[in-house]
Design a protein around this motif. Structure first.
Motif, PDB file in Angstrom:
ATOM      1  N   LYS A  44       0.837  -1.252  -0.063  1.00  0.00           N
ATOM      2  CA  LYS A  44      -0.144   0.019   0.019  1.00  0.00           C
ATOM      3  C   LYS A  44       0.646   1.354   0.196  1.00  0.00           C
ATOM      4  CE  LYS A  44      -3.846  -2.263   2.100  1.00  0.00           C
ATOM      5  NZ  LYS A  44      -4.641  -2.647   3.272  1.00  0.00           N
ATOM      6  N   LYS A  45       1.925   1.218   0.923  1.00  0.00           N
ATOM      7  CA  LYS A  45       3.050   2.427   0.665  1.00  0.00           C
ATOM      8  C   LYS A  45       3.431   2.636  -0.817  1.00  0.00           C
ATOM      9  CE  LYS A  45       7.407   3.796   2.425  1.00  0.00           C
ATOM     10  NZ  LYS A  45       8.619   3.318   3.126  1.00  0.00           N
ATOM     11  N   GLY A  46       3.483   1.755  -1.498  1.00  0.00           N
ATOM     12  CA  GLY A  46       3.792   2.068  -2.753  1.00  0.00           C
ATOM     13  C   GLY A  46       3.013   2.988  -3.732  1.00  0.00           C
ATOM     14  N   PHE A  47       1.649   3.163  -3.358  1.00  0.00           N
ATOM     15  CA  PHE A  47       0.774   4.322  -4.005  1.00  0.00           C
ATOM     16  C   PHE A  47       1.152   5.419  -3.448  1.00  0.00           C
ATOM     17  CE2 PHE A  47      -1.012  -0.071  -4.699  1.00  0.00           C
ATOM     18  CZ  PHE A  47      -1.212   0.042  -6.001  1.00  0.00           C
ATOM     19  N   ASN A  48       1.769   5.709  -2.554  1.00  0.00           N
ATOM     20  CA  ASN A  48       2.359   6.994  -1.888  1.00  0.00           C
ATOM     21  C   ASN A  48       1.306   7.962  -1.241  1.00  0.00           C
ATOM     22  OD1 ASN A  48       4.416   8.964  -1.440  1.00  0.00           O
ATOM     23  ND2 ASN A  48       3.918   9.945  -3.516  1.00  0.00           N
ATOM     24  N   GLY A  49       0.509   7.209  -0.335  1.00  0.00           N
ATOM     25  CA  GLY A  49      -0.644   7.945   0.313  1.00  0.00           C
ATOM     26  C   GLY A  49      -0.142   8.296   1.831  1.00  0.00           C
ATOM     27  N   HIS A  50      -1.081   8.285   2.784  1.00  0.00           N
ATOM     28  CA  HIS A  50      -0.745   8.682   3.834  1.00  0.00           C
ATOM     29  C   HIS A  50      -0.922   7.605   5.013  1.00  0.00           C
ATOM     30  CE1 HIS A  50      -0.992  12.818   2.649  1.00  0.00           C
ATOM     31  NE2 HIS A  50      -2.190  12.511   1.902  1.00  0.00           N
ATOM     32  N   PHE A  51      -0.264   7.563   5.921  1.00  0.00           N
ATOM     33  CA  PHE A  51      -0.031   6.463   7.017  1.00  0.00           C
ATOM     34  C   PHE A  51      -0.797   7.085   8.075  1.00  0.00           C
ATOM     35  CE2 PHE A  51       1.303   4.335  10.702  1.00  0.00           C
ATOM     36  CZ  PHE A  51       1.979   3.188  10.312  1.00  0.00           C
ATOM     37  N   VAL A  52      -2.005   6.350   8.641  1.00  0.00           N
ATOM     38  CA  VAL A  52      -2.878   6.908   9.519  1.00  0.00           C
ATOM     39  C   VAL A  52      -3.192   6.051  10.735  1.00  0.00           C
ATOM     40  CG1 VAL A  52      -5.314   7.989   9.664  1.00  0.00           C
ATOM     41  CG2 VAL A  52      -3.991   8.306   7.391  1.00  0.00           C
ATOM     42  N   GLU A  53      -3.203   6.712  11.678  1.00  0.00           N
ATOM     43  CA  GLU A  53      -3.266   5.800  13.056  1.00  0.00           C
ATOM     44  C   GLU A  53      -4.819   6.623  13.528  1.00  0.00           C
ATOM     45  OE1 GLU A  53      -1.190   5.079  17.410  1.00  0.00           O
ATOM     46  OE2 GLU A  53      -0.646   6.820  16.115  1.00  0.00           O
ATOM     47  N   TYR A  54      -5.677   5.855  13.937  1.00  0.00           N
ATOM     48  CA  TYR A  54      -6.831   6.318  14.395  1.00  0.00           C
ATOM     49  C   TYR A  54      -6.748   6.080  16.229  1.00  0.00           C
ATOM     50  CZ  TYR A  54      -9.054   6.637   9.852  1.00  0.00           C
ATOM     51  OH  TYR A  54      -9.703   6.818   8.585  1.00  0.00           O
ATOM     52  N   ILE A  55      -7.891   6.999  16.660  1.00  0.00           N
ATOM     53  CA  ILE A  55      -7.878   6.967  18.225  1.00  0.00           C
ATOM     54  C   ILE A  55      -8.293   5.537  18.770  1.00  0.00           C
ATOM     55  CG2 ILE A  55      -8.089   9.491  18.439  1.00  0.00           C
ATOM     56  CD1 ILE A  55     -11.023   9.113  18.941  1.00  0.00           C
ATOM     57  N   GLY A  56      -9.122   4.769  17.952  1.00  0.00           N
ATOM     58  CA  GLY A  56      -9.346   3.547  18.619  1.00  0.00           C
ATOM     59  C   GLY A  56     -10.659   3.232  18.868  1.00  0.00           C
ATOM     60  N   GLU A  57     -11.081   2.321  19.707  1.00  0.00           N
ATOM     61  CA  GLU A  57     -12.318   1.995  19.999  1.00  0.00           C
ATOM     62  C   GLU A  57     -12.933   2.279  21.388  1.00  0.00           C
ATOM     63  OE1 GLU A  57     -13.556  -2.480  20.116  1.00  0.00           O
ATOM     64  OE2 GLU A  57     -12.984  -2.470  18.090  1.00  0.00           O
ATOM     65  N   PHE A  58     -14.041   2.743  21.748  1.00  0.00           N
ATOM     66  CA  PHE A  58     -14.510   3.217  22.736  1.00  0.00           C
ATOM     67  C   PHE A  58     -15.880   2.675  23.022  1.00  0.00           C
ATOM     68  CE2 PHE A  58     -11.904   6.530  21.203  1.00  0.00           C
ATOM     69  CZ  PHE A  58     -11.474   7.195  22.247  1.00  0.00           C
ATOM     70  N   ASP A  59     -16.164   2.219  24.210  1.00  0.00           N
ATOM     71  CA  ASP A  59     -17.359   1.507  24.727  1.00  0.00           C
ATOM     72  C   ASP A  59     -17.988   2.660  25.783  1.00  0.00           C
ATOM     73  OD1 ASP A  59     -16.962  -0.559  23.118  1.00  0.00           O
ATOM     74  OD2 ASP A  59     -16.398  -1.881  25.049  1.00  0.00           O
ATOM     75  N   LEU A  60     -19.184   2.965  25.373  1.00  0.00           N
ATOM     76  CA  LEU A  60     -19.971   3.753  26.346  1.00  0.00           C
ATOM     77  C   LEU A  60     -20.753   2.885  27.309  1.00  0.00           C
ATOM     78  CD1 LEU A  60     -21.227   6.663  27.182  1.00  0.00           C
ATOM     79  CD2 LEU A  60     -22.911   6.615  25.302  1.00  0.00           C
ATOM     80  N   VAL A  61     -20.168   2.938  28.421  1.00  0.00           N
ATOM     81  CA  VAL A  61     -20.888   1.882  29.602  1.00  0.00           C
ATOM     82  C   VAL A  61     -22.186   2.421  29.931  1.00  0.00           C
ATOM     83  CG1 VAL A  61     -20.130   0.535  31.611  1.00  0.00           C
ATOM     84  CG2 VAL A  61     -18.583   1.095  30.103  1.00  0.00           C
ATOM     85  N   VAL A  62     -23.062   1.778  29.907  1.00  0.00           N
ATOM     86  CA  VAL A  62     -24.332   1.896  30.420  1.00  0.00           C
ATOM     87  C   VAL A  62     -24.704   1.390  31.680  1.00  0.00           C
ATOM     88  CG1 VAL A  62     -27.001   1.942  30.058  1.00  0.00           C
ATOM     89  CG2 VAL A  62     -25.216   2.560  28.177  1.00  0.00           C
ATOM     90  N   SER A  63     -24.503   0.090  31.637  1.00  0.00           N
ATOM     91  CA  SER A  63     -24.491  -0.852  32.733  1.00  0.00           C
ATOM     92  C   SER A  63     -23.351  -1.303  33.283  1.00  0.00           C
ATOM     93  CB  SER A  63     -25.619  -1.964  32.537  1.00  0.00           C
ATOM     94  OG  SER A  63     -25.504  -3.231  33.505  1.00  0.00           O
TER      95      SER A  63
END
Length: 410
Positions: free
Chosen positions: A368-387
């Motif tokens: 994928k790097k060969g297509f010269n794009g952007h390496f992106v890191e997201y903030i991740g997974e979140f669980d909104l705890v109700v119970s």
């Protein structure tokens, strides 16, 4: 007038908002919800209106019943569609979401937004002066969410590391921006007789077969044929999903070899090694062309589209003719298709955050790097705890019980 939490949103209104919002996503589309609803999930549409009855936030929620309990989990794939930099908006939506979840007996709401964590270079290094959303993670946690961590591989439901390509430019200029080896491999595929065509629902049989080959080769569990056919019938009619196949046109490769041989033999300075190689190759191609008059399918891919964005969702390749580089040509075809559809962003999706060349997923990043794009890191997974009680049961006791059952079976 204040904000108002709304449910049962008109589908057309919801789609318009999702397709035009910067944080809109194909996995937040109604079509994706319809597809997932064929299985164990059901779809719900919720949103937030301002005082002028204008949507300012939305979420396509997938609901699933917990086995043996009158309790549910809710999941907003790729997060809520809203402006995450507006903390007050996120807080208001979260408050209403928690009340909605509690009222409908959900124990938590999961989301995994496409928001950058730390901006990185194409080589994966954190930029000193780049985006840093560490504070946003803390702000979200203070709203009652449990952060699932910043793992490097594919531990979450959706990949935390992805590779993106800006495609709001001229096709020729974009092609020239690719790594020279990527450009070479694309041209090689074309020269050697690889053809790309748009597949129908019938081509999914072959796609699923080579997906199983890919899974066996790379060590991952694959989806059944019904999964891909349900996706196609739910999403393809509205243009939200396409399947493309790469086929080795042996007749075309044979004609090219014969032409190349004639050119070499009539040249003033014939390349004897090249002539010898072509004379050995042509009889094999003649036999192959008779056996496979319609060509040989060697790889395939599924692309999702939403608004001005495209996502490479699934890819599969056979073990044969990989030396003809069909996957490079397939990607270039899908990139051009997304551009023709008016897209400005092409998302290659998942890569590993572990960039050790010895890591088993390094080849995926290198491709994928060969297509010269952007390496992106997201903030991740979140669980909104109700119970808290049921959430602890889900997070701690259910996995332990599953491990115990597996041990007993063994």
């Amino acid at each position: 007038m204040g904000m108002k939490f709304v449910t049962h949103i008109d589908k057309k209104r919801f789609t318009t908002f999702n397709e035009n919002h910067p944080n809109g996503h194909a996995l937040q589309s109604i079509e994706w919800g319809d597809f997932k609803s064929i299985g164990e999930w059901t779809m719900e549409l919720v949103g937030l209106e301002d005082g002028h009855h204008t949507l300012v936030a939305s979420a396509m929620l997938l609901r699933r019943k917990l086995p043996g309990l009158r309790r549910y989990i809710l999941y907003a794939p790729r997060g809520y569609v809203l402006d995450y930099s507006d903390i007050n908006l996120l807080q208001t939506f979260t408050k209403n979401m928690k009340e909605y979840a509690k009222k409908t007996k959900a124990i938590f709401v999961k989301m995994d937004p496409c928001i950058i964590y730390k901006e990185r270079t194409i080589d994966g290094d954190v930029m000193d002066d780049g985006i840093d959303n560490s504070k946003l993670i803390e702000d979200i946690k203070h709203m009652g969410y449990h952060h699932k961590g910043t793992h490097l591989d594919f531990e979450g439901i959706q990949p935390r590391f992805v590779f993106k390509l800006d495609v709001d430019k001229d096709k020729e200029a974009l092609f020239k921006s690719f790594h020279h080896k990527t450009r070479y491999n694309i041209r090689l595929g074309e020269k050697k007789g690889i053809e790309i065509y748009e597949g129908s629902i019938h081509d999914l049989n072959e796609f699923e077969r080579i997906m199983r080959v890919t899974g066996a080769r790379d060590g991952f569990i694959t989806r059944p044929l019904t999964y891909f056919k349900n996706m196609y019938t739910s999403m393809e009619p509205t243009g939200k999903m396409k399947v493309f196949m790469a086929r080795y046109n042996v007749k075309k490769a044979l004609d090219k070899a014969i032409m190349d041989l004639d050119k070499e033999e009539t040249s003033k300075k014939p390349n004897e090694d090249r002539i010898k190689k072509l004379k050995k190759e042509i009889p094999k191609l003649q036999t192959l062309a008779l056996e496979h008059q319609d060509g040989i399918v060697v790889s395939g891919a599924i692309i999702l589209l939403n608004g001005k964005k495209a996502w490479y969702l699934y890819g599969a390749s056979d073990n044969i003719y990989r030396n003809l580089m069909p996957n490079y040509l397939l990607q270039w075809h899908m990139i051009k298709y997304s551009m023709d559809c008016g897209c400005t962003l092409y998302d290659f999706r998942g890569i590993s955050g572990n960039l050790d060349p010895n890591h088993h997923l390094y080849g995926l990043y290198r491709f994928k790097k060969g297509f010269n794009g952007h390496f992106v890191e997201y903030i991740g997974e979140f669980d909104l705890v109700v119970s808290k009680f049921f959430y602890h049961l889900w997070e701690f006791w259910v996995p332990r019980m599953k491990r115990m059952i597996r041990k007993i079976k063994k």
